[in-house]
Design a protein around this motif. Structure first.
Motif, PDB file in Angstrom:
ATOM      1  N   GLY A 162       6.346  -0.895  -8.002  1.00 22.93           N
ATOM      2  CA  GLY A 162       6.385  -1.559  -6.798  1.00 22.93           C
ATOM      3  C   GLY A 162       7.747  -2.299  -6.496  1.00 22.93           C
ATOM      4  N   TRP A 210       3.309   5.603   9.652  1.00 23.14           N
ATOM      5  CA  TRP A 210       2.704   4.184   8.841  1.00 23.14           C
ATOM      6  C   TRP A 210       3.181   4.174   7.562  1.00 23.14           C
ATOM      7  CZ3 TRP A 210       0.046   2.659   4.574  1.00 23.14           C
ATOM      8  CH2 TRP A 210      -0.514   1.313   4.968  1.00 23.14           C
ATOM      9  N   VAL A 211       3.393   5.184   6.778  1.00 23.16           N
ATOM     10  CA  VAL A 211       3.845   4.999   5.473  1.00 23.16           C
ATOM     11  C   VAL A 211       5.346   4.369   5.631  1.00 23.16           C
ATOM     12  CG1 VAL A 211       4.628   6.039   3.323  1.00 23.16           C
ATOM     13  CG2 VAL A 211       2.533   6.258   4.418  1.00 23.16           C
ATOM     14  N   HIS A 214       5.506   0.664   6.705  1.00 21.65           N
ATOM     15  CA  HIS A 214       4.618  -0.237   6.009  1.00 21.65           C
ATOM     16  C   HIS A 214       4.946   0.113   4.488  1.00 21.65           C
ATOM     17  CE1 HIS A 214       2.115  -1.907   8.907  1.00 21.65           C
ATOM     18  NE2 HIS A 214       2.226  -0.766   9.632  1.00 21.65           N
ATOM     19  N   GLY A 215       6.207   0.700   4.088  1.00 21.32           N
ATOM     20  CA  GLY A 215       6.463   0.673   2.862  1.00 21.32           C
ATOM     21  C   GLY A 215       6.789  -0.382   1.874  1.00 21.32           C
ATOM     22  N   ASP A 217       5.101  -3.199   2.491  1.00 28.81           N
ATOM     23  CA  ASP A 217       3.685  -3.638   2.178  1.00 28.81           C
ATOM     24  C   ASP A 217       2.901  -3.087   1.101  1.00 28.81           C
ATOM     25  OD1 ASP A 217       4.035  -5.295   4.395  1.00 28.81           O
ATOM     26  OD2 ASP A 217       3.249  -3.821   5.768  1.00 28.81           O
ATOM     27  N   LEU A 218       3.173  -1.876   0.858  1.00 26.91           N
ATOM     28  CA  LEU A 218       2.734  -1.012  -0.294  1.00 26.91           C
ATOM     29  C   LEU A 218       3.441  -1.436  -1.668  1.00 26.91           C
ATOM     30  CD1 LEU A 218       2.657   2.638   1.238  1.00 26.91           C
ATOM     31  CD2 LEU A 218       0.622   1.061   1.013  1.00 26.91           C
ATOM     32  N   ALA A 219       4.581  -1.909  -1.462  1.00 27.85           N
ATOM     33  CA  ALA A 219       5.178  -2.091  -2.746  1.00 27.85           C
ATOM     34  C   ALA A 219       4.523  -3.601  -3.083  1.00 27.85           C
ATOM     35  CB  ALA A 219       6.693  -2.347  -2.601  1.00 27.85           C
ATOM     36  N   VAL A 221       1.468  -4.689  -2.207  1.00 27.46           N
ATOM     37  CA  VAL A 221       0.215  -4.392  -2.995  1.00 27.46           C
ATOM     38  C   VAL A 221       0.246  -4.018  -4.380  1.00 27.46           C
ATOM     39  CG1 VAL A 221      -1.780  -3.097  -2.682  1.00 27.46           C
ATOM     40  CG2 VAL A 221      -0.724  -3.923  -0.685  1.00 27.46           C
ATOM     41  N   LEU A 222       1.250  -3.461  -4.762  1.00 23.47           N
ATOM     42  CA  LEU A 222       1.405  -3.103  -6.340  1.00 23.47           C
ATOM     43  C   LEU A 222       1.875  -4.202  -6.982  1.00 23.47           C
ATOM     44  CD1 LEU A 222       3.343   0.294  -6.098  1.00 23.47           C
ATOM     45  CD2 LEU A 222       0.920  -0.108  -6.353  1.00 23.47           C
ATOM     46  N   SER A 260       6.265 -11.135  -2.123  1.00 30.01           N
ATOM     47  CA  SER A 260       5.164 -10.154  -1.653  1.00 30.01           C
ATOM     48  C   SER A 260       4.186 -10.722  -0.889  1.00 30.01           C
ATOM     49  CB  SER A 260       4.299  -9.516  -2.937  1.00 30.01           C
ATOM     50  OG  SER A 260       5.344  -8.958  -4.168  1.00 30.01           O
ATOM     51  N   LEU A 264       3.727  -9.930   3.153  1.00 31.47           N
ATOM     52  CA  LEU A 264       2.463  -9.243   3.902  1.00 31.47           C
ATOM     53  C   LEU A 264       1.959 -10.083   4.889  1.00 31.47           C
ATOM     54  CD1 LEU A 264       0.187  -8.220   0.823  1.00 31.47           C
ATOM     55  CD2 LEU A 264       1.362  -6.729   2.093  1.00 31.47           C
TER      56      LEU A 264
END
Length: 384
Positions: A162, A210-211, A214-215, A217-219, A221-222, A260, A264
């Motif tokens: 992440g 989208w990725v 929202h990269g 956001d993905l980080a 979430v990890l 994080s 978000l």
């Protein structure tokens, strides 16, 4: 090879409470305090001077990289100025502390042996896959953590990947190296440019788009579950609670969670609240990121910078194990490690002037036995 502890009187054994005569005899011992005082007075100044110089040089190079990488600030977003300033402070702090760290005899030997093994042509010919395999093992997947706990390994992997994803996105954007511009005047097409050169075109409404947007956001979430696990462990596990310090062990986890969560919440505000509270959340997020970047060189996160040195040392041990016999304990004859590794440890102990480098030739169990025997024969008998 030094004389084994068994051949010495127990009063001379390290750990028996007796002082041994320093090399050079009594005369040197009388001069010792003067020499040591001068060394202690001079060394911090020289080390501090080199560290300040290294930090200043690295910071200046980063500023130049930001200016020229953003095409003389044409691609630079002034709204990201606090992040860029924090990254410059980060560069100074990392270079400063790294210079101080490698000034210690142990770290200096570690790096010298590691880089020597890394650039060795013989090592590459004998084991061409050793370096990428160890980078993947010790830096990427950190398999050594799995021996402690599978849950801790999984949580560490979540935090690691992440943070890597977040860094790969945040720093280039902050420095103006990455830009996302509309490919057409009205359509959803976007272009990703690096240093002004078009690298990729994509549809903002597609999965790739989208990725892209929202990269971070993905980080987040990890990172959140990984940091939450370690925070829970710090509050529940008695072994972890015993030696933990709030500023050193708890603050990094709290900082990761705050970064994080606020990141978000920024996305949540823009998608579902029509921007409600966005400005406050943006300031809170920025403050948490800036604090964490400044904290990295002087807190627990500094091990991120130190970890690559472990790859070099493992490579040194691996190549030595292929060429040399395993060194065995002088008491129980159980294997310890390779001969070059043991000799490197002894050299570090001599550099530190510890005076008992011969003990590196004994396994941990035999060291405990010998110390216990010295205690029973020299210390405890005085109370009988």
């Amino acid at each position: 090879m030094t004389e084994p502890p068994e051949a010495l009187s127990t009063a001379e054994q390290p750990g028996a409470g007796a002082r041994t005569e320093p090399p050079g005899g009594p005369g040197r011992r009388r001069r010792g305090p003067v020499v040591l005082a001068r060394a202690v007075e001079a060394l911090p100044r020289s080390v501090n001077g080199r560290a300040v110089l290294a930090g200043t040089a690295v910071s200046a190079l980063l500023v130049l990289a930001i200016v020229f990488g953003s095409r003389l600030l044409r691609d630079y977003d002034s709204a990201l100025l606090p992040y860029a300033v924090a990254s410059v402070f980060l560069a100074f702090g990392v270079a400063y502390r790294y210079t101080v760290w490698v000034s210690a005899p142990g770290a200096r030997r570690l790096l010298a042996r590691g880089w020597g093994s890394f650039f060795s042509a013989d090592n590459f010919r004998q084991a061409p896959t050793a370096v990428p395999r160890m980078i993947a093992t010790y830096l990427g997947f950190q398999k050594f953590l799995g021996a402690r706990s599978h849950a801790r390994w999984a949580a560490h992997q979540l935090i690691f990947w992440g943070c890597v994803l977040a860094a790969l996105i945040t720093f280039p954007l902050t420095w103006g190296w990455f830009t996302f511009t509309s490919g057409t005047g009205s359509g959803p097409g976007y272009e990703m440019r690096i240093w002004g050169v078009k690298i990729l075109g994509f549809d903002a409404l597609s999965f790739v788009g989208w990725v892209m947007f929202h990269g971070l956001d993905l980080a987040a979430v990890l990172v959140i579950p990984g940091a939450a696990y370690f925070l829970w462990r710090r509050m529940k596990d008695r072994g972890a609670m015993t030696g933990q310090r709030f500023a050193y062990d708890m603050v990094p986890l709290l900082a990761l969670i705050i970064i994080s969560v606020t990141g978000l919440l920024l996305t949540f505000s823009s998608l579902f609240l029509h921007g409600g509270g966005y400005e406050f959340l943006a300031i809170l997020h920025m403050a948490s990121v800036v604090f964490t970047l400044v904290y990295i060189p002087f807190g627990k996160f500094f091990h991120i910078v130190q970890r690559p040195a472990a790859v070099g040392m493992q490579l040194f041990k691996y190549t030595a194990r292929r060429d040399d016999e395993i060194f065995t304990c002088r008491r129980c004859h159980e294997p310890i490690d390779t001969g070059p590794y043991v000799e490197n440890l002894r050299g570090t102990m001599r550099d530190l002037d510890l005076g008992f480098d011969g003990w590196a030739e004994y396994c941990p169990r035999c060291k405990r036995v010998l110390r216990g025997n010295a205690y029973l024969s020299q210390v405890k008998k005085g109370f009988q």
